[in-house]
Design a protein around this motif. Structure first.
Motif, mmCIF file in Angstrom:
data_model
loop_
_atom_site.group_PDB
_atom_site.id
_atom_site.type_symbol
_atom_site.label_atom_id
_atom_site.label_comp_id
_atom_site.label_asym_id
_atom_site.label_seq_id
_atom_site.Cartn_x
_atom_site.Cartn_y
_atom_site.Cartn_z
ATOM 1 N N SER A 50 50.939 40.759 39.228
ATOM 2 C CA SER A 50 49.735 40.531 40.016
ATOM 3 C C SER A 50 49.437 41.779 40.827
ATOM 4 N N ALA A 51 48.379 42.496 40.423
ATOM 5 C CA ALA A 51 47.978 43.695 41.162
ATOM 6 C C ALA A 51 47.599 43.324 42.590
ATOM 7 N N ASP A 80 45.506 33.835 38.932
ATOM 8 C CA ASP A 80 46.070 32.491 38.786
ATOM 9 C C ASP A 80 46.155 31.683 40.066
ATOM 10 N N SER A 81 46.487 32.344 41.155
ATOM 11 C CA SER A 81 46.801 31.587 42.362
ATOM 12 C C SER A 81 46.251 32.266 43.609
ATOM 13 N N ILE A 82 46.330 31.538 44.700
ATOM 14 C CA ILE A 82 45.844 32.021 45.990
ATOM 15 C C ILE A 82 46.935 32.895 46.609
ATOM 16 N N LYS A 96 49.335 28.460 45.775
ATOM 17 C CA LYS A 96 48.911 27.363 44.908
ATOM 18 C C LYS A 96 47.972 27.916 43.836
ATOM 19 N N ASN A 97 48.033 27.314 42.651
ATOM 20 C CA ASN A 97 47.095 27.676 41.593
ATOM 21 C C ASN A 97 45.714 27.177 41.968
ATOM 22 N N GLY A 147 41.266 39.302 40.243
ATOM 23 C CA GLY A 147 41.331 38.264 41.256
ATOM 24 C C GLY A 147 39.953 37.890 41.739
ATOM 25 N N SER A 148 39.910 37.289 42.934
ATOM 26 C CA SER A 148 38.625 36.898 43.510
ATOM 27 C C SER A 148 38.712 36.786 45.023
ATOM 28 N N VAL A 149 37.548 36.889 45.646
ATOM 29 C CA VAL A 149 37.397 36.604 47.069
ATOM 30 C C VAL A 149 36.634 35.286 47.130
ATOM 31 N N VAL A 150 37.166 34.326 47.885
ATOM 32 C CA VAL A 150 36.573 32.987 47.955
ATOM 33 C C VAL A 150 36.281 32.647 49.413
#
Length: 180
Positions: A50-51, A80-82, A96-97, A147-150
């Motif tokens: 995970s980068a 995949d996960s937070i 968590k996924n 990844g993502s920003v949520v």
């Protein structure tokens, strides 16, 4: 380490096939990077790389800043996960996924924003209606999703303004540039 009872042979090029059941359970997809470790007991360990996870401390600080500036709960994920969260549910969400809905947003490679109160919401976690996403912005590095920003809420009446959308998009862009 959990034994699976599955045995695979190494071929003449040094390759080994990871069984489909393990790939599905561990969310390992074609092209995913894996780290390879050995220990003194002679075990060879494969771990999903995970980068974003490598910069968890920086990501945590960024999520905290985004939360304080925007006033919206913030999570930063890998594929995949937070990885980290700031705001409501922070400790509950880490590691968590995330939901299959977010996975779909990432596959589409387009940001997701809630524009109106009548829109259906993407859930942060599968089988959990407590956390609803107002924005999911993929983090891209050299064309790859890492990844993502949520921005998420516990209130269905939360709608993001242009400023929050720009802040979250900027966060995803900055995090993506760190890996180029």
């Amino acid at each position: 380490m959990k034994a699976t009872g599955i045995v695979r042979r190494i071929d003449d090029l040094g390759r080994v096939v990871i069984p489909k059941e393990i790939r599905r359970t561990m969310r390992i997809r074609e092209g995913d990077p894996l780290e390879i470790f050995t220990n003194k007991d002679g075990e060879v360990i494969f771990k999903k790389y995970s980068a974003v996870g490598e910069l968890a401390n920086f990501a945590t600080q960024y999520a905290d800043a985004l939360y304080k500036i925007s006033g919206h709960n913030t999570a930063i994920t890998d594929t995949d996960s937070i990885i980290c969260a700031a705001g409501v549910g922070k400790k509950e969400l880490i590691e968590k996924n995330f939901s299959s809905e977010i996975e779909t947003v990432l596959k589409n490679r387009e940001p997701y924003f809630v524009q109106t109160l009548s829109e259906s919401r993407v859930h942060l976690l599968d089988h959990d209606n407590n956390y609803l996403c107002g924005a999911v912005i993929p983090i891209l590095s050299e064309g790859d999703i890492i990844g993502s920003v949520v921005l998420y809420s516990t209130d269905v009446k939360t709608v993001l303004g242009d400023t929050e959308k720009k802040l979250a998009t900027t966060a995803a862009t900055v995090l993506g540039k760190l890996f180029e």
